[in-house]
Design a protein around this motif. Structure first.
Motif, PDB file in Angstrom:
ATOM      1  N   MET A  61       0.848  -1.201   0.000  1.00 39.06           N
ATOM      2  CA  MET A  61       0.000   0.000   0.000  1.00 39.06           C
ATOM      3  C   MET A  61       0.877   1.242   0.000  1.00 39.06           C
ATOM      4  N   LEU A  62       0.430   2.253  -0.721  1.00 39.95           N
ATOM      5  CA  LEU A  62       1.111   3.535  -0.741  1.00 39.95           C
ATOM      6  C   LEU A  62       0.187   4.576  -0.135  1.00 39.95           C
ATOM      7  N   VAL A  63       0.685   5.316   0.851  1.00 41.63           N
ATOM      8  CA  VAL A  63      -0.105   6.325   1.534  1.00 41.63           C
ATOM      9  C   VAL A  63       0.405   7.704   1.125  1.00 41.63           C
ATOM     10  N   ARG A  64      -0.509   8.549   0.659  1.00 39.96           N
ATOM     11  CA  ARG A  64      -0.156   9.918   0.269  1.00 39.96           C
ATOM     12  C   ARG A  64      -0.891  10.899   1.176  1.00 39.96           C
ATOM     13  N   PHE A  65      -0.150  11.846   1.703  1.00 44.24           N
ATOM     14  CA  PHE A  65      -0.730  12.866   2.577  1.00 44.24           C
ATOM     15  C   PHE A  65      -0.987  14.130   1.759  1.00 44.24           C
ATOM     16  N   TRP A  66      -2.258  14.497   1.634  1.00 45.43           N
ATOM     17  CA  TRP A  66      -2.641  15.695   0.889  1.00 45.43           C
ATOM     18  C   TRP A  66      -2.955  16.862   1.814  1.00 45.43           C
ATOM     19  N   GLY A  67      -3.241  16.580   3.067  1.00 45.90           N
ATOM     20  CA  GLY A  67      -3.512  17.631   4.052  1.00 45.90           C
ATOM     21  C   GLY A  67      -3.279  17.098   5.439  1.00 45.90           C
ATOM     22  N   THR A  68      -2.494  17.810   6.249  1.00 42.92           N
ATOM     23  CA  THR A  68      -2.085  17.272   7.556  1.00 42.92           C
ATOM     24  C   THR A  68      -2.361  18.214   8.723  1.00 42.92           C
ATOM     25  N   ARG A  69      -2.945  19.383   8.480  1.00 39.63           N
ATOM     26  CA  ARG A  69      -3.249  20.323   9.561  1.00 39.63           C
ATOM     27  C   ARG A  69      -4.600  20.013  10.181  1.00 39.63           C
ATOM     28  N   GLY A  70      -4.776  20.492  11.413  1.00 41.00           N
ATOM     29  CA  GLY A  70      -6.040  20.335  12.101  1.00 41.00           C
ATOM     30  C   GLY A  70      -6.752  21.661  12.265  1.00 41.00           C
ATOM     31  N   SER A  71      -8.065  21.590  12.425  1.00 43.19           N
ATOM     32  CA  SER A  71      -8.951  22.711  12.770  1.00 43.19           C
ATOM     33  C   SER A  71      -9.204  23.691  11.628  1.00 43.19           C
ATOM     34  N   LEU A  72      -8.166  24.164  10.973  1.00 45.96           N
ATOM     35  CA  LEU A  72      -8.364  25.042   9.822  1.00 45.96           C
ATOM     36  C   LEU A  72      -7.083  25.086   9.015  1.00 45.96           C
ATOM     37  N   PRO A  73      -7.199  25.302   7.695  1.00 47.89           N
ATOM     38  CA  PRO A  73      -5.987  25.404   6.881  1.00 47.89           C
ATOM     39  C   PRO A  73      -5.240  26.686   7.201  1.00 47.89           C
ATOM     40  N   VAL A  74      -3.939  26.659   6.988  1.00 47.03           N
ATOM     41  CA  VAL A  74      -3.110  27.829   7.267  1.00 47.03           C
ATOM     42  C   VAL A  74      -2.142  28.046   6.111  1.00 47.03           C
ATOM     43  N   ALA A 105      -2.728  22.523   4.465  1.00 44.68           N
ATOM     44  CA  ALA A 105      -4.059  22.009   4.148  1.00 44.68           C
ATOM     45  C   ALA A 105      -4.586  21.136   5.283  1.00 44.68           C
ATOM     46  N   SER A 106      -5.909  21.137   5.469  1.00 41.50           N
ATOM     47  CA  SER A 106      -6.490  20.304   6.520  1.00 41.50           C
ATOM     48  C   SER A 106      -6.717  18.881   6.007  1.00 41.50           C
ATOM     49  N   SER A 107      -7.088  18.007   6.903  1.00 42.26           N
ATOM     50  CA  SER A 107      -6.954  16.549   6.782  1.00 42.26           C
ATOM     51  C   SER A 107      -7.471  15.932   5.490  1.00 42.26           C
ATOM     52  N   CYS A 108      -6.576  15.226   4.800  1.00 37.37           N
ATOM     53  CA  CYS A 108      -6.928  14.448   3.617  1.00 37.37           C
ATOM     54  C   CYS A 108      -5.782  13.494   3.331  1.00 37.37           C
ATOM     55  N   VAL A 109      -6.057  12.186   3.360  1.00 38.99           N
ATOM     56  CA  VAL A 109      -5.029  11.160   3.178  1.00 38.99           C
ATOM     57  C   VAL A 109      -5.537  10.126   2.185  1.00 38.99           C
ATOM     58  N   GLU A 110      -4.701   9.773   1.216  1.00 45.21           N
ATOM     59  CA  GLU A 110      -5.043   8.775   0.199  1.00 45.21           C
ATOM     60  C   GLU A 110      -4.302   7.473   0.485  1.00 45.21           C
ATOM     61  N   ASP A 124     -11.097  11.400   4.767  1.00 45.38           N
ATOM     62  CA  ASP A 124     -11.504  12.777   5.043  1.00 45.38           C
ATOM     63  C   ASP A 124     -11.403  13.698   3.836  1.00 45.38           C
ATOM     64  N   MET A 125     -12.157  14.791   3.922  1.00 52.95           N
ATOM     65  CA  MET A 125     -12.326  15.735   2.812  1.00 52.95           C
ATOM     66  C   MET A 125     -11.897  17.139   3.210  1.00 52.95           C
ATOM     67  N   GLY A 126     -10.794  17.256   3.955  1.00 53.62           N
ATOM     68  CA  GLY A 126     -10.284  18.582   4.318  1.00 53.62           C
ATOM     69  C   GLY A 126      -9.831  19.339   3.090  1.00 53.62           C
ATOM     70  N   SER A 127      -9.245  20.519   3.300  1.00 51.96           N
ATOM     71  CA  SER A 127      -8.885  21.369   2.166  1.00 51.96           C
ATOM     72  C   SER A 127      -7.842  20.723   1.264  1.00 51.96           C
ATOM     73  N   GLY A 128      -7.109  19.710   1.754  1.00 52.29           N
ATOM     74  CA  GLY A 128      -6.183  18.972   0.901  1.00 52.29           C
ATOM     75  C   GLY A 128      -6.869  18.200  -0.200  1.00 52.29           C
ATOM     76  N   LEU A 129      -8.201  18.039  -0.112  1.00 50.66           N
ATOM     77  CA  LEU A 129      -8.945  17.286  -1.119  1.00 50.66           C
ATOM     78  C   LEU A 129      -8.885  17.966  -2.481  1.00 50.66           C
ATOM     79  N   ARG A 130      -8.812  19.281  -2.499  1.00 48.69           N
ATOM     80  CA  ARG A 130      -8.760  19.983  -3.789  1.00 48.69           C
ATOM     81  C   ARG A 130      -7.534  19.542  -4.582  1.00 48.69           C
ATOM     82  N   GLU A 131      -6.371  19.530  -3.937  1.00 44.36           N
ATOM     83  CA  GLU A 131      -5.145  19.138  -4.633  1.00 44.36           C
ATOM     84  C   GLU A 131      -5.199  17.675  -5.037  1.00 44.36           C
TER      85      GLU A 131
END
Length: 320
Positions: free
Chosen positions: A1-14, A62-67, A79-86
């Motif tokens: 399995m390959l895990v990609r992190f698209w967003g790792t911040r909590g509460s709000l994007p910064v 970006a906020s939470s999003c992991v593939e 999850d569908m945090g702001s990292g979902l756009r990228e």
């Protein structure tokens, strides 16, 4: 399995303010001390090998999003945090090369920082896309629809063209999705939160964010120890220091690096990814917390197998 992190911040994007970026550049120039580089590639190589990550790189904003790559070719996204756009932009490029346009989402919970990327998820407008939303919340569809009501967003949910399916799961349930065996655990957080365990070919990845681990509820901690058992990678909420979680930010629904390390040691997990970073922390702060976490793991390891502690950042890829 390959895990990609698209967003790792909590509460709000910064986003890093101009002064912070200027500080990185200034520190890099001082460290370079008049060196000359033939081109950008040479400069990149020198910076990568000689500068601390908080100067050369960034943990992202970006906020939470992991593939997680599945077995049957479908996309698997936590999850569908702001990292979902990228992620959506990258997924569209892969689909243009023949990747199946099937998306399985696994929702930890429905707070805004974990769904705010969905209105900007391009594949949702694709009539050839299939989107399956897995959640422990029966109101998952309601949350996504409400976010796109006119008072909040100009594009109504009903304008989306993908085919949607919403599936509600129960804690303790084990099911099959996108070629993976998936199980779910309830977590302590406002409006409930759920962690997921993904397994394939003898490998296991845990996604457990927005979970407050309480020292006065050891029965619950035993359940997490079992859930994390022998995992190859545990992506865990480590938003606060231990001091914050037991004083200023008790009952805020998040946990610390220390608790995550203790749980992973007890479960004999192999690798821990610090995740859901506090939005007020700078890159330097996060790297300092990572270094402290590595040192703590070494001090408390005793006769247990070593636990590798990594720090998630936007763009990180981890092969399991």
């Amino acid at each position: 399995m390959l895990v990609r992190f698209w967003g790792t911040r909590g509460s709000l994007p910064v986003a890093r303010p101009a002064l912070a970026v200027q500080g990185k550049i200034a520190r890099a120039l001082v460290a370079a001390s008049g060196r000359k580089f033939n081109d950008e590639l040479e400069a990149h190589a020198w910076a990568r090998n000689n500068l601390p990550f908080h100067t050369y790189g960034s943990y992202g904003g970006a906020s939470s999003c992991v593939e997680i790559e599945g077995a049957d070719g479908a996309f698997i996204v936590c999850d569908m945090g702001s990292g979902l756009r990228e992620f959506g932009l990258d997924a569209a490029r892969r689909c243009a090369d023949g990747h199946p346009r099937v998306y399985h989402f696994f929702m930890s919970h429905l707070h805004w920082d974990h769904i705010m990327g969905f209105p900007f998820f391009g594949p949702a407008f694709d009539p050839g896309a299939e989107i399956v939303v897995h959640a422990g919340h029966p109101d998952a569809e309601q949350a996504l629809r409400r976010q796109q009501e006119e008072i909040s967003f100009p594009v109504p949910f009903d304008w989306l063209r993908a085919r949607f399916t919403f599936i509600t799961h129960q804690p303790g349930e084990t099911f099959q999705a996108a070629g993976l065996t998936v199980s779910m655990i309830g977590q302590h957080h406002s409006h409930e939160s759920y962690g997921y365990r993904f397994e394939r070919d003898g490998r296991a990845v845990i996604y457990s964010t927005d979970s407050e681990h309480k020292l006065d509820n050891m029965e619950s901690e035993k359940a997490f120890e079992h859930f994390f058992r022998d995992a190859d990678l545990v992506i865990c909420d480590t938003m606060y220091s231990l001091g914050d979680t037991v004083s200023l930010k008790q009952d805020w629904g998040h946990s610390s690096n220390v608790v995550a390390i203790d749980l992973c040691h007890a479960a004999r997990a192999k690798r821990l990814a610090l995740f859901h970073h506090e939005p007020t922390y700078s890159d330097r702060d996060i790297q300092h917390m990572h270094a402290e976490s590595i040192r703590y793991e070494e001090l408390v390891r005793a006769d247990r197998p070593p636990l590798e502690v990594i720090c998630a950042y936007d763009g990180l890829e981890v092969r399991v």
